[in-house]
Design an enzyme around this catalytic site. Structure first.
Site, mmCIF file in Angstrom:
data_model
loop_
_atom_site.group_PDB
_atom_site.id
_atom_site.type_symbol
_atom_site.label_atom_id
_atom_site.label_comp_id
_atom_site.label_asym_id
_atom_site.label_seq_id
_atom_site.Cartn_x
_atom_site.Cartn_y
_atom_site.Cartn_z
ATOM 1 N N HIS A 53 0.828 -1.215 0.000
ATOM 2 C CA HIS A 53 0.000 0.000 0.000
ATOM 3 C C HIS A 53 0.864 1.268 0.000
ATOM 4 C CE1 HIS A 53 -2.870 3.080 1.083
ATOM 5 N NE2 HIS A 53 -2.318 3.216 2.275
ATOM 6 N N HIS B 137 3.788 6.983 5.689
ATOM 7 C CA HIS B 137 2.566 7.650 6.151
ATOM 8 C C HIS B 137 1.745 6.867 7.175
ATOM 9 C CE1 HIS B 137 0.455 5.354 2.950
ATOM 10 N NE2 HIS B 137 -0.633 5.566 3.680
ATOM 11 N N ASP B 138 1.876 5.556 7.228
ATOM 12 C CA ASP B 138 1.091 4.765 8.177
ATOM 13 C C ASP B 138 1.891 4.194 9.338
ATOM 14 O OD1 ASP B 138 -1.467 5.043 7.089
ATOM 15 O OD2 ASP B 138 -1.230 3.327 5.746
ATOM 16 N N GLU C 49 0.755 5.345 12.953
ATOM 17 C CA GLU C 49 -0.568 4.823 13.319
ATOM 18 C C GLU C 49 -0.557 3.316 13.549
ATOM 19 O OE1 GLU C 49 -3.802 5.738 10.609
ATOM 20 O OE2 GLU C 49 -3.162 7.818 10.549
ATOM 21 N N ASP C 50 0.205 2.591 12.740
ATOM 22 C CA ASP C 50 0.054 1.132 12.677
ATOM 23 C C ASP C 50 1.210 0.314 13.241
ATOM 24 O OD1 ASP C 50 -2.323 1.705 11.411
ATOM 25 O OD2 ASP C 50 -1.570 1.320 9.398
ATOM 26 N N ASP D 290 -3.281 8.324 -1.065
ATOM 27 C CA ASP D 290 -3.744 7.337 -0.089
ATOM 28 C C ASP D 290 -5.234 7.030 -0.302
ATOM 29 O OD1 ASP D 290 -3.430 5.725 2.329
ATOM 30 O OD2 ASP D 290 -4.406 7.344 3.428
#
Length: 174
Positions: free
Chosen positions: A28, A52-53, A56-57, A119
């Site tokens: 992704h 970018h993630d 958060e993840d 995104d």
């Protein structure tokens, strides 16, 4: 630096998979970075697209990003990291949290909006294909978000709007 960001993201995401498929999660951010690369961009934007993630993840913090990649990339990642998560705002329901995110993201930098549009494009395609049930809720959220992302790259804005409208039409048929 772009290769280091990709490898950092690959390591951070480890064995994570996309929610609705068995695809490695890192695919992704790679697609998001390629979409950003298709329009006017900076190396920092490509790095932030890969990363970018991760905040958060994964256990990676913004401080980790800043130490490794500097303030500009960390600032972009911070803009792209959801603030209104359930764990931080348990008193708000999903609709309220998403509305607050839209309001926050409307104020992001042009660079962050461009990455977020990429995104949205990738996530919209993926969710429509792999989880039509969730897509019904998600598409409406993305309709509001794409409106807020005006000011990002115009080509990606048009593509994001197209994907969202295509999703609305597709869901009406089903």
């Amino acid at each position: 630096m772009e290769k280091q960001a990709l490898e950092f993201a690959r390591k951070a995401h480890g064995d994570q998979q996309r929610k609705y498929s068995e695809e490695a999660y890192i695919e992704h951010p790679i697609r998001v970075a390629e979409l950003v690369r298709s329009v006017t961009h900076t190396p920092e934007m490509i790095c932030a697209a890969y990363l970018h993630d991760v905040v958060e993840d994964t256990p990676v913090s913004l401080q980790d990003i800043e130490r490794k990649f500097g303030g500009k990339i960390a600032a972009l990642v911070e803009e792209l990291t959801d603030e209104f998560e359930k764990k931080n705002y348990p008193h708000l329901n999903r609709q309220q949290r998403k509305q607050k995110e839209v309001e926050r993201q409307a104020k992001m930098s042009t660079e962050a909006k461009t990455i977020k549009l990429a995104d949205v494009i990738d996530n919209t395609r993926d969710i429509l294909k792999n989880d039509p049930g969730f897509a019904r809720k998600y598409i409406r959220e993305m309709e509001a978000l794409t409106e807020a992302l005006q000011g990002g790259d115009f080509q990606l804005l048009m593509r994001a709007c197209y994907e969202v409208q295509r999703g609305i039409i597709q869901l009406k048929k089903n």
